[in-house]
Design a protein around this motif. Structure first.
Motif, mmCIF file in Angstrom:
data_model
loop_
_atom_site.group_PDB
_atom_site.id
_atom_site.type_symbol
_atom_site.label_atom_id
_atom_site.label_comp_id
_atom_site.label_asym_id
_atom_site.label_seq_id
_atom_site.Cartn_x
_atom_site.Cartn_y
_atom_site.Cartn_z
ATOM 1 N N ARG A 39 0.852 -1.181 0.000
ATOM 2 C CA ARG A 39 0.000 0.000 0.000
ATOM 3 C C ARG A 39 0.894 1.239 0.000
ATOM 4 O O ARG A 39 2.075 1.177 0.349
ATOM 5 N N ILE A 40 0.307 2.355 -0.356
ATOM 6 C CA ILE A 40 1.012 3.636 -0.286
ATOM 7 C C ILE A 40 0.458 4.369 0.924
ATOM 8 O O ILE A 40 -0.731 4.687 0.977
ATOM 9 N N GLY A 43 2.870 8.610 1.432
ATOM 10 C CA GLY A 43 3.800 8.757 0.322
ATOM 11 C C GLY A 43 4.846 7.665 0.215
ATOM 12 O O GLY A 43 5.697 7.707 -0.676
ATOM 13 N N GLN A 102 -5.969 0.617 5.384
ATOM 14 C CA GLN A 102 -5.090 0.321 4.249
ATOM 15 C C GLN A 102 -4.782 -1.164 4.131
ATOM 16 O O GLN A 102 -4.311 -1.619 3.097
ATOM 17 N N MET A 124 -7.423 8.625 -6.675
ATOM 18 C CA MET A 124 -5.973 8.755 -6.779
ATOM 19 C C MET A 124 -5.413 9.911 -5.949
ATOM 20 O O MET A 124 -4.229 10.207 -6.016
ATOM 21 N N ALA A 125 -6.242 10.566 -5.164
ATOM 22 C CA ALA A 125 -5.752 11.624 -4.272
ATOM 23 C C ALA A 125 -6.456 11.464 -2.932
ATOM 24 O O ALA A 125 -7.586 11.893 -2.804
ATOM 25 N N PRO A 126 -5.892 10.859 -1.942
ATOM 26 C CA PRO A 126 -4.550 10.270 -1.939
ATOM 27 C C PRO A 126 -4.521 8.958 -2.721
ATOM 28 O O PRO A 126 -5.559 8.420 -3.080
ATOM 29 N N GLN A 127 -3.309 8.493 -2.955
ATOM 30 C CA GLN A 127 -3.129 7.271 -3.733
ATOM 31 C C GLN A 127 -3.900 6.114 -3.120
ATOM 32 O O GLN A 127 -3.733 5.797 -1.951
ATOM 33 N N ASP A 128 -4.742 5.493 -3.903
ATOM 34 C CA ASP A 128 -5.517 4.338 -3.477
ATOM 35 C C ASP A 128 -4.878 3.107 -4.095
ATOM 36 O O ASP A 128 -4.878 2.957 -5.314
ATOM 37 N N ALA A 129 -4.323 2.263 -3.273
ATOM 38 C CA ALA A 129 -3.633 1.081 -3.772
ATOM 39 C C ALA A 129 -4.301 -0.210 -3.300
ATOM 40 O O ALA A 129 -3.696 -1.277 -3.370
ATOM 41 N N HIS A 154 -3.211 -1.440 -8.418
ATOM 42 C CA HIS A 154 -2.455 -0.215 -8.644
ATOM 43 C C HIS A 154 -1.200 -0.626 -9.411
ATOM 44 O O HIS A 154 -0.354 -1.360 -8.886
ATOM 45 N N GLY A 156 1.439 0.808 -10.199
ATOM 46 C CA GLY A 156 2.739 1.213 -9.660
ATOM 47 C C GLY A 156 3.283 0.222 -8.642
ATOM 48 O O GLY A 156 4.469 0.247 -8.317
#
Length: 186
Positions: A39-40, A43, A102, A124-129, A154, A156
């Motif tokens: 997870r992100i 950051g 998370q 995507m704000a915040p990054q959803d992984a 995700h 990435g």
């Protein structure tokens, strides 16, 4: 599309509801793939030791209610605890919306349709992984039963290789349910 014939028969023979049984097998397969536990957070990429299924159940009023279960690889622990939780959520007057952790997997089932693709919204704000895993109706195909399964990741943090590893793991658990439900008391 996965062949779930052995898993379906195993669950039926042992009185395990197909929804609950698939939640367990999907969570077990996902927890075997480290990239599905990434997870992100603030950051930074963080790997959870395990991730837990978050899914919906239909309550007494016909509405969908959110249900979050704690994953355990032990079916003797996970299945009765999650069944009890699902029944409690089904009968709760108005289950409140809960914070999404998370360390979760978003699971969905579309038991009314057989599908080949599903699309999921992601913030995507915040990054959803958080991975989204959806399966459809058990579909007869000759003498077998197949199941459409969709995995949304995700990119990435995980790619096609990791998605394939998940599908192979889930397919293996469904093909050999004695291993998928290893240790289950009779």
């Amino acid at each position: 599309e996965l062949d779930v014939t052995p898993a379906r028969a195993f669950m039926k023979d042992r009185g395990i509801g197909s929804y609950l049984g698939m939640i367990f097998l999907v969570a077990k397969a996902a927890n075997q793939i480290p990239e599905l536990r990434l997870r992100i957070e603030d950051g930074e990429v963080f790997e959870h030791d395990s991730v837990h299924p978050s899914f919906t159940v239909q309550n007494a009023r016909g509405q969908l209610a959110f249900c979050k279960a704690r994953y355990s690889a032990d079916p003797n622990e996970f299945l009765p605890r999650t069944r009890k939780l699902m029944n409690r959520v089904k009968t709760a007057p108005e289950p409140p919306l809960q914070y999404t952790g998370q360390d979760e997997l978003y699971l969905s089932c579309l038991p009314w349709v057989h599908f080949t693709s599903v699309s999921h919204p992601m913030n995507m704000a915040p990054q959803d992984a958080i991975p989204r895993i959806t399966w459809g109706r058990f579909e007869p195909k000759g003498e077998r039963t197949v199941l459409g399964v969709n995995l949304h990741l995700h990119h990435g943090l995980a790619d096609g290789a990791h998605g394939s590893q998940f599908m192979l793991a889930l397919g293996g658990l469904c093909a050999e349910p004695e291993a998928g439900f290893a240790g289950l008391n009779a």
